[in-house]
Design a protein around this motif. Structure first.
Motif, mmCIF file in Angstrom:
data_model
loop_
_atom_site.group_PDB
_atom_site.id
_atom_site.type_symbol
_atom_site.label_atom_id
_atom_site.label_comp_id
_atom_site.label_asym_id
_atom_site.label_seq_id
_atom_site.Cartn_x
_atom_site.Cartn_y
_atom_site.Cartn_z
ATOM 1 N N ASN A 100 9.716 -75.693 69.757
ATOM 2 C CA ASN A 100 8.861 -75.828 68.580
ATOM 3 C C ASN A 100 7.432 -76.186 68.949
ATOM 4 O O ASN A 100 6.735 -76.824 68.176
ATOM 5 C CB ASN A 100 9.448 -76.906 67.650
ATOM 6 N N PHE A 101 6.961 -75.798 70.125
ATOM 7 C CA PHE A 101 5.622 -76.182 70.544
ATOM 8 C C PHE A 101 4.591 -75.483 69.673
ATOM 9 O O PHE A 101 4.600 -74.266 69.515
ATOM 10 C CB PHE A 101 5.414 -75.833 72.023
ATOM 11 N N ASN A 102 3.670 -76.279 69.106
ATOM 12 C CA ASN A 102 2.672 -75.780 68.147
ATOM 13 C C ASN A 102 3.330 -75.202 66.897
ATOM 14 O O ASN A 102 2.703 -74.446 66.154
ATOM 15 C CB ASN A 102 1.768 -74.722 68.781
ATOM 16 N N GLY A 103 4.593 -75.517 66.705
ATOM 17 C CA GLY A 103 5.308 -74.996 65.542
ATOM 18 C C GLY A 103 5.896 -73.615 65.719
ATOM 19 O O GLY A 103 6.610 -73.125 64.841
ATOM 20 N N PHE A 104 5.600 -72.969 66.850
ATOM 21 C CA PHE A 104 6.136 -71.623 67.067
ATOM 22 C C PHE A 104 7.643 -71.712 67.365
ATOM 23 O O PHE A 104 8.062 -72.495 68.210
ATOM 24 C CB PHE A 104 5.434 -70.934 68.240
ATOM 25 N N PRO A 105 8.453 -70.910 66.713
ATOM 26 C CA PRO A 105 9.899 -70.940 66.964
ATOM 27 C C PRO A 105 10.224 -70.278 68.296
ATOM 28 O O PRO A 105 9.392 -69.549 68.860
ATOM 29 C CB PRO A 105 10.472 -70.130 65.800
ATOM 30 N N PRO A 106 11.419 -70.520 68.814
ATOM 31 C CA PRO A 106 11.834 -69.836 70.050
ATOM 32 C C PRO A 106 11.758 -68.325 69.884
ATOM 33 O O PRO A 106 12.007 -67.789 68.801
ATOM 34 C CB PRO A 106 13.276 -70.303 70.242
ATOM 35 N N ILE A 107 11.404 -67.649 70.946
ATOM 36 C CA ILE A 107 11.293 -66.197 70.878
ATOM 37 C C ILE A 107 12.657 -65.581 70.584
ATOM 38 O O ILE A 107 13.684 -66.031 71.089
ATOM 39 C CB ILE A 107 10.696 -65.642 72.199
ATOM 40 N N LYS A 108 12.676 -64.587 69.730
ATOM 41 C CA LYS A 108 13.923 -63.933 69.342
ATOM 42 C C LYS A 108 14.393 -62.992 70.450
ATOM 43 O O LYS A 108 13.591 -62.220 70.995
ATOM 44 C CB LYS A 108 13.725 -63.138 68.052
ATOM 45 N N THR A 109 15.668 -63.065 70.754
ATOM 46 C CA THR A 109 16.264 -62.180 71.750
ATOM 47 C C THR A 109 17.373 -61.368 71.101
ATOM 48 O O THR A 109 18.183 -61.910 70.347
ATOM 49 C CB THR A 109 16.834 -62.979 72.928
ATOM 50 N N TYR A 110 17.392 -60.080 71.413
ATOM 51 C CA TYR A 110 18.407 -59.177 70.874
ATOM 52 C C TYR A 110 19.022 -58.381 72.024
ATOM 53 O O TYR A 110 18.396 -58.186 73.068
ATOM 54 C CB TYR A 110 17.786 -58.219 69.846
ATOM 55 N N TYR A 111 20.244 -57.925 71.798
ATOM 56 C CA TYR A 111 21.002 -57.242 72.842
ATOM 57 C C TYR A 111 21.405 -55.852 72.371
ATOM 58 O O TYR A 111 22.001 -55.707 71.290
ATOM 59 C CB TYR A 111 22.241 -58.073 73.213
ATOM 60 N N ILE A 112 21.046 -54.865 73.169
ATOM 61 C CA ILE A 112 21.429 -53.482 72.867
ATOM 62 C C ILE A 112 22.813 -53.247 73.443
ATOM 63 O O ILE A 112 23.014 -53.266 74.660
ATOM 64 C CB ILE A 112 20.421 -52.486 73.474
ATOM 65 N N THR A 113 23.790 -53.051 72.563
ATOM 66 C CA THR A 113 25.168 -52.869 72.972
ATOM 67 C C THR A 113 25.680 -51.528 72.464
ATOM 68 O O THR A 113 24.969 -50.786 71.786
ATOM 69 C CB THR A 113 26.056 -54.004 72.419
ATOM 70 N N GLU A 114 26.921 -51.240 72.755
ATOM 71 C CA GLU A 114 27.522 -49.996 72.275
ATOM 72 C C GLU A 114 27.653 -50.000 70.757
ATOM 73 O O GLU A 114 27.667 -48.944 70.130
ATOM 74 C CB GLU A 114 28.891 -49.803 72.926
ATOM 75 N N ARG A 115 27.739 -51.192 70.168
ATOM 76 C CA ARG A 115 27.886 -51.293 68.714
ATOM 77 C C ARG A 115 26.553 -51.221 67.981
ATOM 78 O O ARG A 115 26.521 -50.907 66.796
ATOM 79 C CB ARG A 115 28.590 -52.610 68.345
ATOM 80 N N GLY A 116 25.479 -51.570 68.670
ATOM 81 C CA GLY A 116 24.171 -51.614 68.024
ATOM 82 C C GLY A 116 23.366 -52.761 68.591
ATOM 83 O O GLY A 116 23.387 -53.008 69.797
ATOM 84 N N ILE A 117 22.661 -53.500 67.719
ATOM 85 C CA ILE A 117 21.856 -54.634 68.140
ATOM 86 C C ILE A 117 22.599 -55.912 67.775
ATOM 87 O O ILE A 117 22.991 -56.121 66.623
ATOM 88 C CB ILE A 117 20.472 -54.630 67.459
ATOM 89 N N GLU A 118 22.787 -56.785 68.770
ATOM 90 C CA GLU A 118 23.457 -58.060 68.546
ATOM 91 C C GLU A 118 22.484 -59.201 68.813
ATOM 92 O O GLU A 118 21.552 -59.066 69.612
ATOM 93 C CB GLU A 118 24.679 -58.197 69.454
#
Length: 403
Positions: A375-393
């Protein structure tokens, strides 16, 4: 400035663009198929070894579950990682508590959960293992003197002199523990393959002297990580590491090579990631300044901490590559003067970039989201997504977008 094709294939790049276009920046997309390719390549290159994935490098559930299905073991750094991995149904027999810095109650907790393999490099820590994890296997981490040739050295804080390692393994036996082996880490993103040679030679000395003088027969060498991802600076191919390391082992141990463990992190997941940032502001510090300052919506405190001292040099591309370029200084969005990624190393980026344009940071699959501030400077953690066989997780393994 960089050829994207040297890092990401056309098909994977187009898939990334299609899947990521509706997601707000900054974000990181991890392609699981790349991690699978790297894991199978490691197994083929080192058929005699076992692999313990360094969970800290990319702790997303989709990564852990896939590697478990592929037969990986796991290197655990804390009780929080332990709880996460066990919650996925992974057996504690596949886990190693590889952190040499741990509380006594955490040793007890790991033991209560079924973990029976522990790293150590100090007398006090070994006493805790003997008391709270009786009968467990222990391996002692030794110092590696030449890790300064790594982009991200790991010496000084971890490991002990081989003479102390000798004493610790004798102490382990006398305390009812199983003296299992020796570990070392040549440094993360280690480009000098000779670093393994020096460490293996020290390990051989310990194996021989402990057996001859104390009748302690060690059976395992844990070589940690160190194999590189693909950043700006050139590295040898994995096949070169594999052939040289096997030669070092054979030179020292002949046909009686001990059990070998590797703990890949960066080399396994690094190339799988693309971090997307948006330009917030472009400025010059005076009217005649040649260099532009480009401020982005992610920086050292939100995914790019390994640019500290400009240690890890990521390839960066834009949608406007191919035209006129000029030198830039790249900085993050926070109110902290340390939030500058590259100032000494002058990246060259298109001169027609504008606020709102995107910069894509390649090979950012390791130590990005897991290093980000909360939460430094109020910025939230960077969003991470995973490209899988099903789609985006998401990191928990929930589908957020179907293919």
């Amino acid at each position: 400035m960089f050829n994207r094709e040297d890092y990401v294939s056309d098909s994977k790049w187009q898939s990334f663009l299609d899947l990521s276009k509706d997601f707000a920046t900054p974000n990181i997309f991890i392609d699981l198929s790349t991690i699978k390719e790297r894991f199978l390549q490691l197994k083929k290159s080192f058929p005699y070894a076992d692999f313990y994935f360094a969970v800290k490098s990319n702790p997303g559930n989709p990564v852990i579950k896939m590697l478990d299905e592929l037969g990986s073991n796991f290197d655990i750094a804390s009780r929080y990682e332990l709880d996460q991995v066990l919650s996925l149904g992974i057996s504690p027999e596949k886990l190693s508590y590889g952190n040499t810095i741990k509380k006594a109650r955490d040793v007890e907790y790991f033991y209560s959960k079924g973990v029976r393999m522990f790293a150590t490099d100090s007398k006090e820590d070994l006493k805790n293992i003997a008391k709270y994890a009786p009968g467990s296997k222990v391996y002692v981490r030794i110092l590696v003197e030449n890790s300064s040739t790594a982009d991200w050295p790991l010496s000084r804080k971890f490991g002990c002199h081989p003479d102390m390692a000798y004493d610790l393994l004798v102490q382990a036996r006398d305390s009812g523990l199983i003296p299992f082996g020796i570990s070392f880490h040549p440094g993360s993103q280690q480009r000098d393959i000779g670093s393994w040679n020096d460490a293996i030679a020290k390990t051989k000395y310990l194996f021989e002297s402990l057996e001859e003088e104390e009748n302690i027969k060690l059976s395992m060498i844990n070589m940690g990580g160190g194999f590189p991802a693909h950043y700006i600076q050139p590295t040898n191919d994995l096949s070169d590491y594999a052939s040289e390391i096997y030669r070092y082992l054979h030179d020292d141990f002949g046909d009686k090579i001990p059990s070998i463990i590797f703990e890949p992190g960066r080399s396994l997941v690094g190339d799988s990631g693309i971090l997307t940032t948006e330009i917030v502001l472009i400025s010059r510090k005076n009217n005649t300044a040649l260099q532009r300052w480009i401020y982005l919506d992610a920086g050292k405190f939100n995914g790019l901490i390994e640019t500290l001292d400009e240690s890890i040099k990521y390839p960066i591309i834009t949608d406007k590559d191919g035209g006129k370029e000029g030198e830039v200084i790249l900085a993050g969005p926070t109110c902290d003067s340390a939030d500058i990624m590259y100032e000494d190393l002058k990246y060259r980026l298109p001169t027609d970039l504008k606020p709102g344009d995107k910069l894509y940071w390649l090979s950012t699959g390791a130590y990005t989201s897991s290093y980000a501030s909360v939460n430094f400077n109020g910025f939230p953690p960077i969003k991470t997504y995973y490209i899988t066989e099903r789609g985006i997780e998401d990191p928990a393994g929930n589908i957020v977008k179907e293919k």
